[in-house]
Each structure stands twice: as structure tokens, then as C-alpha cells.
Design an enzyme around this catalytic site. Sequence first.
Site, PDB file in Angstrom:
ATOM      1  N   ARG A 190     -12.481  18.050  31.069  1.00 48.49           N
ATOM      2  CA  ARG A 190     -13.395  17.257  30.244  1.00 48.49           C
ATOM      3  C   ARG A 190     -14.284  16.329  31.048  1.00 48.49           C
ATOM      4  NH1 ARG A 190     -10.355  14.803  25.749  1.00 48.49           N
ATOM      5  NH2 ARG A 190      -9.073  16.637  26.015  1.00 48.49           N
ATOM      6  N   THR A 191     -13.740  15.639  32.064  1.00 48.10           N
ATOM      7  CA  THR A 191     -14.574  14.700  32.808  1.00 48.10           C
ATOM      8  C   THR A 191     -15.669  15.445  33.568  1.00 48.10           C
ATOM      9  OG1 THR A 191     -12.672  13.251  33.036  1.00 48.10           O
ATOM     10  CG2 THR A 191     -14.550  12.767  34.426  1.00 48.10           C
TER      11      THR A 191
ATOM     12  N   LYS B  37      -9.118  24.512  53.868  1.00 39.84           N
ATOM     13  CA  LYS B  37      -8.938  24.961  55.253  1.00 39.84           C
ATOM     14  C   LYS B  37      -8.742  23.782  56.190  1.00 39.84           C
ATOM     15  CE  LYS B  37     -12.163  28.661  54.128  1.00 39.84           C
ATOM     16  NZ  LYS B  37     -13.611  28.847  54.099  1.00 39.84           N
TER      17      LYS B  37
ATOM     18  N   ARG C  58     -14.040  12.892  42.135  1.00 38.98           N
ATOM     19  CA  ARG C  58     -12.664  12.607  41.702  1.00 38.98           C
ATOM     20  C   ARG C  58     -11.739  12.990  42.843  1.00 38.98           C
ATOM     21  NH1 ARG C  58      -9.748  14.100  36.114  1.00 38.98           N
ATOM     22  NH2 ARG C  58     -10.942  12.246  35.568  1.00 38.98           N
TER      23      ARG C  58
ATOM     24  N   HIS D  85     -10.988   4.407  36.988  1.00 41.40           N
ATOM     25  CA  HIS D  85     -11.711   5.481  36.319  1.00 41.40           C
ATOM     26  C   HIS D  85     -12.761   4.781  35.458  1.00 41.40           C
ATOM     27  CE1 HIS D  85     -12.865   9.109  34.496  1.00 41.40           C
ATOM     28  NE2 HIS D  85     -11.722   9.536  33.981  1.00 41.40           N
TER      29      HIS D  85
END
Lengths: 315, 429
Positions: free
Chosen positions: A65-66, A93, A115, A143
Site C-alpha cells: 500500500r505505501t 549481491k 523504506r 513513518h
Amino acid sequence: MSIARSKLSFPHRHLLGIDGLSRPEIEYLLDTANEAVEVSRQVEKKRTVLSGRTQINLFFEASTRTQSSFELAGKRLGADVMNMAVANSSVKKGETLIDTAVTLNAMRPDIIVVRHHCSGAVDLLAKKVTCSVVNAGDGAHEHPTQALLDALTIRRRKGRIDGLTVAICGDVAHSRVARSNIILLTQMGARVRVVAPSTLLPAGIERMGVEVHRDFMKGIAGADIVMMLRLQRERMDGAYVPSLKEYARFHGLDEDKLQRAAPDALVMHPGPINRGVEIASAVADGPQSLINEQVEMGVAVRMAVLEALAQHLPK
Amino acid sequence: MSHAPIALINAHLVDPVSGQEGRGGVLVVDGLIQDVGAHVTRAALGSEIATIDCAGDVVSPGLIDMRVFVGEPGAERRETIVSASRAAAAGGVTTICVTPDTNPALDNTAVIDFFVRRARDNGQVRFLPVAALTKGLHGREIAEMGLLGQAGAIAFGNGRHSVSDAQVMRRALTYSRDFDALVMHVAQDADLAAAGVMNEGEFASRLGLAGIPREAEVVMLDRDMRLVAMTGARYHAELVSTTLSLDVIAQARAAGQAVSCGVSINHLTLNENDIGDYRTFLKLMPPLRHEEERLALVAGLASGKIDVIVSDHCGQDVEAKRVPFAEAEAGAIGLETMLAAGLRLVHAGQVSLPVLLRAMTSRPAEILGLPQGRLAKGAPADLIRFDPEEPFVVDPGKLHARCKNTPFDEARLQGRVKMTMVAGLPVHE
């Protein structure tokens, strides 16, 4: 949107957290977002504030959703939006966060939305790039856009935030949503309670300007807003609480318990919800629930944030 | 030593053993202190002996640092004997105890022998290896304490990690008595510390970082004190970070146990708030605590509850620190700044200069059974000269350690070492 508004512009190049934002700055973002709600409700949703700009969504942690909310927000403002799928990128990697940041920066984006699972990682990245950075959640730290969208939802429904009693319930210890909301809501004059079993309360929480409750029924008594937090599966069986069943019994919100809140109390949840754990379906889908409205406000708030940061982009 | 006698005169002598300080000189012959006191003056010495006029600067024994990570063998990119030696000499440290967490660990005689030879050939200061208490530092089987002691181990420790198995610790302590060996231990309960990366409390909660409670240290130290009482071993708590630990140690001492404790210079001069904006150079093990704890540790130093100050020097390369806080390695360098950082406490009037120096010289010497670390006739001439007032700004680029992870980056300090002498020979000027 983007019509000449109050002289106050947003003075920050990045949005890394609610901490550090003044009340007028928060109100500015909420006012802008309020107008963006109308934009999204029209048939023609496209604006040109970010026309020609590049926005990269860099999500080190999976999010549906974000990430889609930021993607839509950017596209509605006219930006070219690219989603970096970190799971199959060079990060896997062994590339370090800073190398990834420097590499992306060389592609000359205007805004990076990040994020990351580590607290402070977005701050670190912001120090290494020349574009604007938006924190879409860092570890258990902040947030900010979630707190802003929650505030917008509350303000539109209640007409104010000042003076309201907001109970934030559940896994406060591991929640960035709780931290950003505590800072924002106390800043805006709300009385904030945190309600959780003791094992899910972070140390020193009582010194963050909140009332602390271990008893759920007392914690939500008379509350205007009951904000439920998601409990991660790995914390349910014995690690922090003995079982899902016990948690639901003592800290899950159902119709009976909701009776204890104010008669016109509203229920919120940042999603995704665990039905029957922290929130009963009857409440989540009931008349007092704002859960879907929060999602709508999310797009509007992210449009407002992107627009505010665009003021600082080189012309 | 076949070098000509030399005398340091017109100095402000600080004797950490007696606590006396005053004007005087030190006469050095054949690497030993031949004479020391107010009567050692140019006039008294006569013209045949070379002299250095210290112009009122402090002259004290060279520092003994009981906890330094040197990357030989296995982590030479982080520190070598040569680089550590230069940093030590510049910081006034003349004796270094090296932690056993090398690769391979200092857990067998061949590695100890390798280290002793390398240090003899490449080091300018004295290097004393602390051997592994358990094989591979795994905390499961006790190491060959008798043989390791004969090979040159000064004491036995387990690196950064506590021995979590109480039975293993009990046997190690019991066995150490047969060789009168000193057991050094960093006490931290791994389960309580869990995924913690800084001090548990309000500040960690605000930063959204997992905390390590003080009890992680105290619970383990409590256990150790029980085992020490049971076995009668000689025990040194290497790094304490909370006043709760000082009480535990004081209690054991009052009961007649041979226990002592050390604290890092960082925990005496910095607190958790210095982490600020997720500064990884301030990520330490044990973590920096609350300011109240720091003040209590300083009081413990002044009252003698704390025996020893260490640098806990631990170089970490850029890759290990230029990552998010939770993923960064713990540790800070400190050999070169330990004295000047400690002098902050003297300038703040919290401890006297002799008390500070005692914790960096004669107390570690007593615990380790070393002849140096004192201003006494017949003691090795490991000496330093410094002006405690001289201001300077810490420039990481000019530090001698291989890694530059200093928590005193750009800090304003006072008290630069002007000269360091080991066995009568200058190693830094």
C-alpha cells in the site's frame, strides 16, 4: 492545488520524520493535502507540479500500500515514477546502502522515496544524495507520511485534533507508526495514550508526553480515536505475548470493548490488518472504522509532501 | 641497554602510587629509573649527565592500557603491531595488553609465540598478549592456561564475548588458580542483550533502536562473583558501564575476593546522547549509558571503586561503520586520545591528576604484576612528558591508528604527549 497559497512555504528539503517539524509546517502539509483529496476525486486527476521530474521509489522492505500510494501520488502530480525492486537488485549481491544511494543519485532523480528495515537508514541515505528524500518508514523509528495521513483523516472527521483523546494500542515497541503519531499528535495538542501489554512498551515511553496504559479497557475509556497497530506474526507466539488467542482476548478491539470508548469514537488502523487478532472484523468493517478512508488520505498526503519538497528542486 | 644515562629535570613529577606531585627530576640509567625526586636537579647531577629540561611539564609513568585490539594475526587491515605501536607512543601508552580475538584466536602457544616475536621485532612499546580463556573463544572448552602462560600470556580473557556456560566459567576459574592466572572477563548476558545496539531507555526508544539493559551486564557479573567466591580465582571485570556493576564488585571485594574492574575512557567521558543522529562511531560494546551513569562512574573512579581505565581501542574500517547504526560494528579507537580525554575529568575538577594516572599506570601494573607503571627507583624507565593544559583539536587524519573511528572526531582536548620513553629510550617526541 498549487495555486498561490499562504506565504509560508515548506522549509525542508527532505521529509525524514515528524520530529523537527513545527506545528505550522504540519498544518501547511495537511491544508495542501486537504485540497489534494478533491483532485483525486475528480475524473481528471493529473496535475503538472512534478512534470518532467523523476521520482524513484526505493523499498528495501516489501510494501504494497505505501509503495503504490507514493506511486499514484507522484503520477498524479505528473512525475515519472520508477519502482526499484530491491529484492532482485544489486543490494542482494552485497552492495551497501550508501553505494546504492550514490548510484541512484547519479541517475539524477529529483525525489527518492525510501523504506528500509533499519532505524536511521533513511537519514544516512539522505546525507549522501543531492536530491530530495522522503522517509517511507525506517525500522522502528519514523513513518512520517502515515502520521500525516492519520492526522488528516482525524481532522476531516472531527474538525480538529487539539483536545482530542487518542489511544494508540498494540505493539508500540516495534512501531514506527506509533512513534511518528505520538510526536505529531502531541505537537498538535491531542492527549495521547499508549495502550499495550508491558512487553510491547518501549523503555522510557512515559517521558514522550503520553499516558501509559497496560489495561486495554482503561486505556480506551472515553477515547475519541482508537488507533490499532499491527502485531507482527513473529511476535505473537511466546516471544512478546504468549499466544494469538491471549493477545486477542486482552488487547484485541471488538465491538464490546469499543463500547468503552467515546460514543462517537472512530477506529483507525495503518493496515494491513490481522482480522481477529488486534481487530475484530465487525469493528474493522463497521460504521466507526476509518480504515479505508485512511488509504484515500494516504495518496492525498503524499501528493502534498511531494509538492512541498518540489519547492526546493532546482528550476 | 647500553645507552648513556639521561635525566629529565625541572619536571612536575606525578607519582600515582603515593599520590604525591611536585617539582623534581628522574635519572635514567640502563633503561631503569636510578633516582627520582626533588633532589634530582641539574646542579646535583653534574655536567656529565645529559639532561632534558621539562620546563614544568608533567612527567609520569607511561600508561598501561589493559584492553587493545591489534589485528595481528588476521585483521591487519584494521590494526597492526606497527600502527598500534605508533598510536600508543603518540598517546603516551607504553604497555599494551592485547585482546585474544584475533584470527586465529590467541588460544594456542604457536599463535602466542608468533605474536610475541612480531611485537618484539616491530613494536616500540611493550605488547602483552591476553590469551584466550576458552578454545577459539567459543566458551566451551578451557584453553591451555599453563602452556599459554609459559609462552608469554599475561592473563586470560574471552575477547568481546562472555562465557555464557556457567559450568565452563567455573572450571576456567578453578583451573586458573593452579597457575595463579588472572581471568579477565567482559560481562554481558547474550540473551538479555539480544539484538540490542545501544543503551536501553528513552533515547533508544526515540531513535527506534533496540536497547541493551544495564541488567545484561549486572546479571552476568553477579554470576561471576558467585563463581569467584566459590573458586577463589583472581578476576578482573574488563569493561563495566553501570554503577550497578560497581556495587557488585565492591561487595565482592568487601568479602575478600581478589576482584578488580576497568572502565573504558569512552564511558567516562561520553554518554548515549552523543550518538545523536545515529553516529556509528559512538556504537560501543557495552553501549554508552545515560549521563547519570557516566557521572556515577566518574565518582567511582574518584573513590577507587574503579581500578583501571582502558582505551578499549578497536579499529573498525570504513565499511564496518558507514552502514545503518543497527548493522554497524561496535568499537572505537582510543590509544592516542585516552590521556587527553581523561584530562577532561581533571580539568572539570572531578578527579585529581594522580587519581587519573593511577588508573592508567600503577593500578593496572599491580593487577598484572608488572614492575613498570611507577616512579620508583629500580622500576623500568617507561616515562611520559605532557603539558596537561596544551589545547588541541583531534584531527582523525593525523591519528596513527589504521582506522579513524574516533568518537572524539574534531573534539577540543587538552594535554598532548610531548615525549614517550620506553625502557629509557624515546619512542615519540
